[in-house]
Design a protein around this motif. Structure first.
Motif, PDB file in Angstrom:
ATOM      1  N   LYS A 199       0.837  -1.186  -0.042  1.00 61.13           N
ATOM      2  CA  LYS A 199       0.133  -0.076   0.093  1.00 61.13           C
ATOM      3  C   LYS A 199       0.887   1.310  -0.153  1.00 61.13           C
ATOM      4  CE  LYS A 199      -3.743   1.666   2.888  1.00 61.13           C
ATOM      5  NZ  LYS A 199      -3.859   2.062   4.218  1.00 61.13           N
ATOM      6  N   GLU A 200       0.347   2.203  -0.892  1.00 56.52           N
ATOM      7  CA  GLU A 200       1.287   3.398  -0.802  1.00 56.52           C
ATOM      8  C   GLU A 200       1.627   4.227   0.389  1.00 56.52           C
ATOM      9  OE1 GLU A 200       1.653   7.827  -3.007  1.00 56.52           O
ATOM     10  OE2 GLU A 200      -0.078   6.763  -2.722  1.00 56.52           O
ATOM     11  N   ASP A 201       0.419   4.444   0.956  1.00 57.09           N
ATOM     12  CA  ASP A 201       0.335   5.154   2.434  1.00 57.09           C
ATOM     13  C   ASP A 201      -0.062   4.477   3.225  1.00 57.09           C
ATOM     14  OD1 ASP A 201       0.752   7.644   1.038  1.00 57.09           O
ATOM     15  OD2 ASP A 201      -1.060   7.184  -0.065  1.00 57.09           O
ATOM     16  N   PHE A 202       0.553   4.290   4.624  1.00 61.53           N
ATOM     17  CA  PHE A 202       0.210   3.396   5.616  1.00 61.53           C
ATOM     18  C   PHE A 202      -0.114   4.170   6.763  1.00 61.53           C
ATOM     19  CE2 PHE A 202       4.689   4.136   5.112  1.00 61.53           C
ATOM     20  CZ  PHE A 202       5.138   4.444   6.295  1.00 61.53           C
ATOM     21  N   SER A 232       6.879  16.322  -2.064  1.00 62.97           N
ATOM     22  CA  SER A 232       5.694  17.244  -1.795  1.00 62.97           C
ATOM     23  C   SER A 232       4.169  16.596  -1.784  1.00 62.97           C
ATOM     24  CB  SER A 232       5.418  18.373  -3.126  1.00 62.97           C
ATOM     25  OG  SER A 232       6.758  18.974  -3.454  1.00 62.97           O
ATOM     26  N   HIS A 233       4.434  15.220  -2.713  1.00 64.46           N
ATOM     27  CA  HIS A 233       3.284  14.620  -2.818  1.00 64.46           C
ATOM     28  C   HIS A 233       2.937  13.962  -1.354  1.00 64.46           C
ATOM     29  CE1 HIS A 233       1.065  11.149  -5.151  1.00 64.46           C
ATOM     30  NE2 HIS A 233       0.866  10.793  -3.682  1.00 64.46           N
ATOM     31  N   GLU A 234       3.656  13.438  -0.701  1.00 64.73           N
ATOM     32  CA  GLU A 234       3.785  13.088   0.713  1.00 64.73           C
ATOM     33  C   GLU A 234       3.308  13.997   1.855  1.00 64.73           C
ATOM     34  OE1 GLU A 234       3.152   9.851   0.960  1.00 64.73           O
ATOM     35  OE2 GLU A 234       4.053   9.242  -1.063  1.00 64.73           O
ATOM     36  N   ILE A 275       1.391  16.658   0.914  1.00 62.77           N
ATOM     37  CA  ILE A 275       0.142  17.026   0.794  1.00 62.77           C
ATOM     38  C   ILE A 275      -0.724  16.042   1.528  1.00 62.77           C
ATOM     39  CG2 ILE A 275      -1.856  17.114  -0.932  1.00 62.77           C
ATOM     40  CD1 ILE A 275      -0.111  19.356  -1.241  1.00 62.77           C
ATOM     41  N   HIS A 276      -0.352  14.615   1.560  1.00 63.64           N
ATOM     42  CA  HIS A 276      -1.000  13.531   2.291  1.00 63.64           C
ATOM     43  C   HIS A 276      -1.086  13.787   3.906  1.00 63.64           C
ATOM     44  CE1 HIS A 276      -2.056  11.149  -1.176  1.00 63.64           C
ATOM     45  NE2 HIS A 276      -0.832  10.602  -1.248  1.00 63.64           N
ATOM     46  N   ALA A 277       0.165  14.252   4.488  1.00 66.81           N
ATOM     47  CA  ALA A 277       0.253  14.548   5.912  1.00 66.81           C
ATOM     48  C   ALA A 277      -0.688  15.555   6.093  1.00 66.81           C
ATOM     49  CB  ALA A 277       1.492  14.755   6.035  1.00 66.81           C
ATOM     50  N   SER A 322      -7.376  12.725  -1.433  1.00 64.36           N
ATOM     51  CA  SER A 322      -5.957  13.146  -1.312  1.00 64.36           C
ATOM     52  C   SER A 322      -5.115  12.676  -2.244  1.00 64.36           C
ATOM     53  CB  SER A 322      -5.526  12.429   0.204  1.00 64.36           C
ATOM     54  OG  SER A 322      -4.446  13.330   0.699  1.00 64.36           O
ATOM     55  N   GLU A 323      -5.348  11.709  -2.973  1.00 66.04           N
ATOM     56  CA  GLU A 323      -4.311  11.311  -4.365  1.00 66.04           C
ATOM     57  C   GLU A 323      -4.609  12.353  -5.360  1.00 66.04           C
ATOM     58  OE1 GLU A 323      -1.965   9.561  -4.100  1.00 66.04           O
ATOM     59  OE2 GLU A 323      -2.679   7.946  -2.569  1.00 66.04           O
ATOM     60  N   ILE A 324      -5.859  12.798  -5.465  1.00 65.33           N
ATOM     61  CA  ILE A 324      -5.996  13.669  -6.502  1.00 65.33           C
ATOM     62  C   ILE A 324      -5.246  14.746  -6.485  1.00 65.33           C
ATOM     63  CG2 ILE A 324      -7.579  15.192  -7.618  1.00 65.33           C
ATOM     64  CD1 ILE A 324      -9.810  12.732  -7.345  1.00 65.33           C
ATOM     65  N   LEU A 352      -4.721   4.824  -9.965  1.00 64.45           N
ATOM     66  CA  LEU A 352      -3.688   3.667  -9.548  1.00 64.45           C
ATOM     67  C   LEU A 352      -3.449   3.620  -8.201  1.00 64.45           C
ATOM     68  CD1 LEU A 352      -0.987   4.109 -12.357  1.00 64.45           C
ATOM     69  CD2 LEU A 352      -2.078   2.097 -11.757  1.00 64.45           C
ATOM     70  N   SER A 353      -3.360   4.750  -7.421  1.00 67.15           N
ATOM     71  CA  SER A 353      -3.099   4.647  -6.149  1.00 67.15           C
ATOM     72  C   SER A 353      -4.223   4.059  -5.582  1.00 67.15           C
ATOM     73  CB  SER A 353      -2.788   5.924  -5.857  1.00 67.15           C
ATOM     74  OG  SER A 353      -1.519   6.290  -6.017  1.00 67.15           O
ATOM     75  N   VAL A 354      -5.574   4.655  -5.669  1.00 61.84           N
ATOM     76  CA  VAL A 354      -6.682   4.176  -4.930  1.00 61.84           C
ATOM     77  C   VAL A 354      -6.968   2.679  -5.242  1.00 61.84           C
ATOM     78  CG1 VAL A 354      -9.273   4.643  -4.798  1.00 61.84           C
ATOM     79  CG2 VAL A 354      -7.765   6.411  -5.163  1.00 61.84           C
TER      80      VAL A 354
HETATM   81 ZN   LIG Z   1      -0.256   9.190  -2.856  1.00 59.43          ZN
END
Ligand SMILES: [Zn+2]
Length: 205
Positions: free
Chosen positions: A72-75, A105-107, A109-111, A130-132, A168-170
Protein backbone atom coordinates in the motif's frame (compact mmCIF):
# COMPACT_ATOMS: atom_id res chain seq x y z
CA UNK A 1 18.25 2.10 -9.72
CA UNK A 2 20.41 2.43 -6.67
CA UNK A 3 20.65 5.92 -5.22
CA UNK A 4 23.37 6.00 -2.55
CA UNK A 5 22.57 7.26 0.96
CA UNK A 6 24.90 10.24 0.57
CA UNK A 7 23.05 11.48 -2.52
CA UNK A 8 19.60 11.07 -0.91
CA UNK A 9 20.89 12.94 2.16
CA UNK A 10 22.14 15.76 -0.08
CA UNK A 11 18.74 15.97 -1.79
CA UNK A 12 17.05 16.21 1.61
CA UNK A 13 19.45 19.00 2.69
CA UNK A 14 18.84 20.85 -0.55
CA UNK A 15 15.05 20.48 -0.17
CA UNK A 16 15.23 22.71 2.92
CA UNK A 17 15.77 25.70 0.65
CA UNK A 18 12.87 24.83 -1.66
CA UNK A 19 10.07 27.39 -1.36
CA UNK A 20 7.21 24.95 -2.02
CA UNK A 21 8.53 22.49 0.58
CA UNK A 22 8.97 25.29 3.13
CA UNK A 23 5.44 26.49 2.43
CA UNK A 24 3.98 23.00 2.88
CA UNK A 25 5.90 22.58 6.17
CA UNK A 26 4.43 25.82 7.41
CA UNK A 27 0.95 24.59 6.46
CA UNK A 28 1.58 21.40 8.48
CA UNK A 29 2.39 23.49 11.55
CA UNK A 30 -0.72 25.61 11.03
CA UNK A 31 -2.87 22.48 10.90
CA UNK A 32 -1.77 20.91 14.20
CA UNK A 33 0.66 18.59 12.49
CA UNK A 34 3.75 19.36 14.54
CA UNK A 35 7.22 18.60 13.20
CA UNK A 36 10.73 19.67 14.00
CA UNK A 37 11.96 20.28 10.48
CA UNK A 38 12.69 18.18 7.44
CA UNK A 39 15.57 16.14 8.89
CA UNK A 40 13.42 14.54 11.56
CA UNK A 41 10.25 14.46 9.47
CA UNK A 42 11.70 12.65 6.45
CA UNK A 43 13.35 9.24 6.33
CA UNK A 44 15.20 8.21 3.18
CA UNK A 45 15.01 4.47 2.83
CA UNK A 46 15.03 1.56 0.40
CA UNK A 47 11.67 0.10 -0.64
CA UNK A 48 10.25 -2.51 -2.96
CA UNK A 49 9.64 -1.64 -6.63
CA UNK A 50 6.93 0.77 -7.86
CA UNK A 51 6.88 2.77 -4.69
CA UNK A 52 8.19 6.33 -4.42
CA UNK A 53 7.19 7.18 -0.88
CA UNK A 54 4.69 6.95 1.90
CA UNK A 55 3.79 8.51 5.19
CA UNK A 56 2.66 7.46 8.63
CA UNK A 57 1.16 9.16 11.63
CA UNK A 58 2.38 8.51 15.18
CA UNK A 59 4.26 5.39 14.24
CA UNK A 60 7.34 4.55 16.32
CA UNK A 61 10.55 4.82 14.29
CA UNK A 62 11.37 1.12 14.62
CA UNK A 63 8.09 0.16 12.93
CA UNK A 64 8.36 2.47 9.94
CA UNK A 65 10.63 0.33 7.77
CA UNK A 66 8.43 -2.73 8.29
CA UNK A 67 5.29 -0.74 7.46
CA UNK A 68 6.91 0.73 4.39
CA UNK A 69 7.53 -2.63 2.81
CA UNK A 70 3.81 -3.22 2.52
CA UNK A 71 2.44 -2.73 -0.96
CA UNK A 72 0.00 0.00 0.00
CA UNK A 73 1.33 3.43 -0.86
CA UNK A 74 0.36 5.18 2.31
CA UNK A 75 0.32 3.43 5.61
CA UNK A 76 -1.78 4.27 8.61
CA UNK A 77 -0.94 4.76 12.24
CA UNK A 78 -3.28 6.39 14.70
CA UNK A 79 -4.36 10.00 14.66
CA UNK A 80 -4.83 12.07 17.79
CA UNK A 81 -5.66 15.76 18.16
CA UNK A 82 -2.06 16.62 17.45
CA UNK A 83 -0.40 14.07 15.21
CA UNK A 84 3.22 13.54 14.39
CA UNK A 85 3.75 12.62 10.76
CA UNK A 86 6.69 10.69 9.32
CA UNK A 87 7.43 10.75 5.62
CA UNK A 88 9.34 7.99 3.91
CA UNK A 89 11.11 8.58 0.60
CA UNK A 90 12.07 5.45 -1.33
CA UNK A 91 15.47 6.66 -2.47
CA UNK A 92 16.07 3.61 -4.68
CA UNK A 93 13.07 4.62 -6.81
CA UNK A 94 13.89 8.33 -7.10
CA UNK A 95 15.63 9.43 -10.29
CA UNK A 96 16.95 12.89 -9.55
CA UNK A 97 16.51 15.94 -7.31
CA UNK A 98 13.35 17.28 -9.06
CA UNK A 99 11.83 13.79 -8.69
CA UNK A 100 12.77 13.88 -4.98
CA UNK A 101 11.00 17.24 -4.52
CA UNK A 102 7.87 16.05 -6.34
CA UNK A 103 7.71 12.89 -4.23
CA UNK A 104 8.28 14.83 -1.01
CA UNK A 105 5.57 17.35 -1.98
CA UNK A 106 3.15 14.50 -2.76
CA UNK A 107 3.65 12.96 0.70
CA UNK A 108 3.49 16.36 2.43
CA UNK A 109 0.05 16.95 0.85
CA UNK A 110 -1.10 13.58 2.25
CA UNK A 111 0.25 14.42 5.72
CA UNK A 112 -1.44 17.81 5.54
CA UNK A 113 -4.77 16.26 4.51
CA UNK A 114 -4.51 13.80 7.37
CA UNK A 115 -4.09 16.64 9.87
CA UNK A 116 -6.53 19.13 8.45
CA UNK A 117 -9.29 16.84 7.15
CA UNK A 118 -8.72 13.76 9.35
CA UNK A 119 -8.43 11.65 6.21
CA UNK A 120 -9.62 8.09 6.80
CA UNK A 121 -7.49 5.95 4.46
CA UNK A 122 -9.92 3.05 4.60
CA UNK A 123 -12.58 5.36 3.12
CA UNK A 124 -12.05 5.31 -0.67
CA UNK A 125 -13.54 8.78 -1.19
CA UNK A 126 -11.12 10.26 1.34
CA UNK A 127 -8.18 8.38 -0.16
CA UNK A 128 -9.18 9.39 -3.71
CA UNK A 129 -9.47 13.05 -2.77
CA UNK A 130 -6.03 13.18 -1.20
CA UNK A 131 -4.45 11.34 -4.17
CA UNK A 132 -6.03 13.78 -6.62
CA UNK A 133 -4.70 16.72 -4.61
CA UNK A 134 -1.25 15.14 -4.15
CA UNK A 135 -0.87 14.38 -7.87
CA UNK A 136 -2.23 17.75 -8.91
CA UNK A 137 -0.22 19.91 -6.51
CA UNK A 138 3.12 18.06 -6.33
CA UNK A 139 4.12 18.80 -9.92
CA UNK A 140 4.23 15.11 -10.84
CA UNK A 141 1.71 15.80 -13.62
CA UNK A 142 3.52 18.83 -14.98
CA UNK A 143 3.90 19.08 -18.74
CA UNK A 144 7.62 18.23 -18.83
CA UNK A 145 7.30 15.26 -16.48
CA UNK A 146 4.49 13.69 -18.47
CA UNK A 147 6.38 14.37 -21.68
CA UNK A 148 9.32 12.35 -20.32
CA UNK A 149 6.95 9.50 -19.48
CA UNK A 150 5.80 9.63 -23.10
CA UNK A 151 2.23 10.17 -21.96
CA UNK A 152 1.43 13.72 -22.89
CA UNK A 153 0.29 14.80 -26.31
CA UNK A 154 -1.18 18.16 -25.40
CA UNK A 155 -1.16 20.53 -22.45
CA UNK A 156 -4.63 19.51 -21.20
CA UNK A 157 -3.07 16.11 -20.53
CA UNK A 158 -2.24 17.15 -16.98
CA UNK A 159 -5.81 16.47 -15.85
CA UNK A 160 -5.68 13.01 -17.44
CA UNK A 161 -2.40 12.37 -15.65
CA UNK A 162 -3.84 13.34 -12.24
CA UNK A 163 -6.84 11.09 -12.83
CA UNK A 164 -4.71 8.16 -14.04
CA UNK A 165 -2.29 8.33 -11.10
CA UNK A 166 -5.07 8.77 -8.52
CA UNK A 167 -6.90 5.72 -9.89
CA UNK A 168 -3.71 3.63 -9.69
CA UNK A 169 -3.12 4.64 -6.07
CA UNK A 170 -6.71 4.12 -4.96
CA UNK A 171 -6.82 0.72 -6.65
CA UNK A 172 -3.84 -0.27 -4.48
CA UNK A 173 -5.94 0.42 -1.36
CA UNK A 174 -6.80 -2.97 0.18
CA UNK A 175 -10.41 -1.80 0.49
CA UNK A 176 -10.73 -0.75 -3.16
CA UNK A 177 -12.49 -3.90 -4.47
CA UNK A 178 -11.88 -2.61 -7.99
CA UNK A 179 -13.86 0.56 -7.32
CA UNK A 180 -10.87 2.92 -7.55
CA UNK A 181 -11.79 4.28 -10.97
CA UNK A 182 -15.40 5.07 -10.24
CA UNK A 183 -14.62 6.68 -6.86
CA UNK A 184 -11.89 8.90 -8.35
CA UNK A 185 -14.28 10.04 -11.08
CA UNK A 186 -17.00 10.73 -8.53
CA UNK A 187 -14.92 13.09 -6.35
CA UNK A 188 -12.57 14.38 -9.08
CA UNK A 189 -14.05 17.81 -9.80
CA UNK A 190 -14.33 18.87 -6.19
CA UNK A 191 -10.89 17.60 -5.13
CA UNK A 192 -9.07 18.81 -8.26
CA UNK A 193 -10.40 22.31 -7.54
CA UNK A 194 -9.18 22.19 -3.92
CA UNK A 195 -5.73 23.82 -4.07
CA UNK A 196 -5.23 24.27 -0.31
CA UNK A 197 -2.80 25.49 1.03
CA UNK A 198 -1.94 27.21 -2.27
CA UNK A 199 -3.84 30.28 -3.43
CA UNK A 200 -3.37 29.22 -7.04
CA UNK A 201 -1.93 26.15 -8.72
CA UNK A 202 1.81 25.96 -7.83
CA UNK A 203 2.64 25.05 -11.45
CA UNK A 204 0.99 28.13 -12.95
CA UNK A 205 3.05 31.19 -13.80
ZN1 LIG B 1 -0.23 9.20 -2.75
Amino acid sequence: MNTPDSLATRWLERAKADHTIAFLLEALTNNKCPHSGLSSLVKNTTCGPDRAGGFAMNVPDNLITAANNKSKEDFGGTTTTTSKPTIVICQNNIYDYPDYIRTLSHELIHALDQCRAKTDWSNLRHHACSEIRASNLSGECGYGVELLRGNMKHRGGSIECVMRRAKLSVNSNPNSEGKGEEVVEEVFQKCYADLYPFMRHPGSN
